[in-house]
Design a protein around this motif. Structure first.
Motif, mmCIF file in Angstrom:
data_model
loop_
_atom_site.group_PDB
_atom_site.id
_atom_site.type_symbol
_atom_site.label_atom_id
_atom_site.label_comp_id
_atom_site.label_asym_id
_atom_site.label_seq_id
_atom_site.Cartn_x
_atom_site.Cartn_y
_atom_site.Cartn_z
ATOM 1 N N VAL A 5 -23.448 4.181 -19.002
ATOM 2 C CA VAL A 5 -24.710 3.826 -19.655
ATOM 3 C C VAL A 5 -24.451 3.352 -21.085
ATOM 4 C CG1 VAL A 5 -26.919 4.736 -20.488
ATOM 5 C CG2 VAL A 5 -26.141 5.284 -18.186
ATOM 6 N N GLY A 6 -23.540 4.021 -21.789
ATOM 7 C CA GLY A 6 -23.208 3.600 -23.153
ATOM 8 C C GLY A 6 -22.632 2.200 -23.210
ATOM 9 N N HIS A 7 -21.782 1.866 -22.229
ATOM 10 C CA HIS A 7 -21.188 0.531 -22.219
ATOM 11 C C HIS A 7 -22.188 -0.558 -21.805
ATOM 12 C CE1 HIS A 7 -17.303 2.469 -22.717
ATOM 13 N NE2 HIS A 7 -16.827 1.268 -23.017
ATOM 14 N N ILE A 8 -23.288 -0.162 -21.230
ATOM 15 C CA ILE A 8 -24.337 -1.130 -20.897
ATOM 16 C C ILE A 8 -25.321 -1.271 -22.064
ATOM 17 C CG2 ILE A 8 -26.336 -1.560 -19.400
ATOM 18 C CD1 ILE A 8 -24.718 -0.188 -17.134
ATOM 19 N N ALA A 66 -26.661 -6.814 -29.563
ATOM 20 C CA ALA A 66 -27.029 -8.223 -29.386
ATOM 21 C C ALA A 66 -28.476 -8.473 -29.811
ATOM 22 C CB ALA A 66 -26.824 -8.637 -27.934
ATOM 23 N N VAL A 67 -29.380 -7.581 -29.414
ATOM 24 C CA VAL A 67 -30.785 -7.744 -29.788
ATOM 25 C C VAL A 67 -30.944 -7.600 -31.302
ATOM 26 C CG1 VAL A 67 -33.075 -6.669 -29.607
ATOM 27 C CG2 VAL A 67 -31.731 -7.103 -27.551
ATOM 28 N N GLU A 68 -30.242 -6.644 -31.899
ATOM 29 C CA GLU A 68 -30.334 -6.457 -33.358
ATOM 30 C C GLU A 68 -29.834 -7.686 -34.101
ATOM 31 O OE1 GLU A 68 -31.047 -5.084 -37.070
ATOM 32 O OE2 GLU A 68 -31.785 -4.199 -35.205
ATOM 33 N N MET A 69 -28.718 -8.236 -33.657
ATOM 34 C CA MET A 69 -28.162 -9.405 -34.343
ATOM 35 C C MET A 69 -29.030 -10.646 -34.148
ATOM 36 S SD MET A 69 -25.578 -8.292 -35.925
ATOM 37 C CE MET A 69 -24.722 -9.758 -36.444
ATOM 38 N N ALA A 70 -29.627 -10.796 -32.977
ATOM 39 C CA ALA A 70 -30.404 -12.002 -32.690
ATOM 40 C C ALA A 70 -31.829 -11.941 -33.249
ATOM 41 C CB ALA A 70 -30.453 -12.245 -31.184
ATOM 42 N N PHE A 71 -32.480 -10.774 -33.166
ATOM 43 C CA PHE A 71 -33.906 -10.705 -33.490
ATOM 44 C C PHE A 71 -34.248 -9.754 -34.634
ATOM 45 C CE2 PHE A 71 -33.498 -11.568 -28.899
ATOM 46 C CZ PHE A 71 -33.989 -12.868 -28.901
#
Length: 144
Positions: free
Chosen positions: A67-70, A77-82
């Motif tokens: 779960v951690g690796h998912i 990715a969401v933090e960096m993009a949005f």
């Protein structure tokens, strides 16, 4: 130790696939679990003994790692993009993490028990060493 070459080989990958689908690693028909995470003592279909398993905490560790690796790469990715606010992170990732962890509990534990069965671990070997079973609970003696 017993020479396991005389025993018929067990297909490990087939057993793990059956375990992932919560089925008996031997026949693939019987259900592996009788309760939430309680493994049946015997397969209801072929009567294969399953009570020998010693999964302990290994399925939980695998669940955390998987779960951690998912989730962690998705969060990054969401933090960096949005760069959404923290409340939105909590609203997205908490339910996703919990649902993934609960959804993977049975398949992971089933695969671990099936792997133990296929490798003839922990009593799944009918000709294994019977001289050293799990130690019985002993009470300490007082020196007085």
């Amino acid at each position: 130790m017993t020479d396991t070459t005389a025993l018929p080989p067990r297909d490990g990958w087939l057993a793990i696939r059956r375990g992932l689908s919560n089925r008996c690693p031997s026949c693939g028909r019987g259900r592996m679990f009788r309760a939430l995470l309680k493994v049946n003592d015997h397969c209801p279909a072929c009567n294969e003994a399953l009570h020998h398993h010693r999964a302990d905490d290994f399925p939980a560790y695998l669940n955390i790692v998987l779960v951690g690796h998912i989730v962690v790469p998705l969060v990054l990715a969401v933090e960096m993009a949005f760069a959404p606010p923290y409340w939105m992170h909590a609203a997205i990732w908490l339910p996703l993490t919990l649902s993934l962890a609960f959804a993977l509990m049975h398949p992971i534990k089933g695969a671990v028990v099936a792997w133990q069965w296929a490798m003839r671990m922990h009593g799944f070997d009918p000709e294994g060493d019977k001289s050293d079973p799990l130690p019985a609970a002993t009470t300490p003696r007082c020196a007085n």
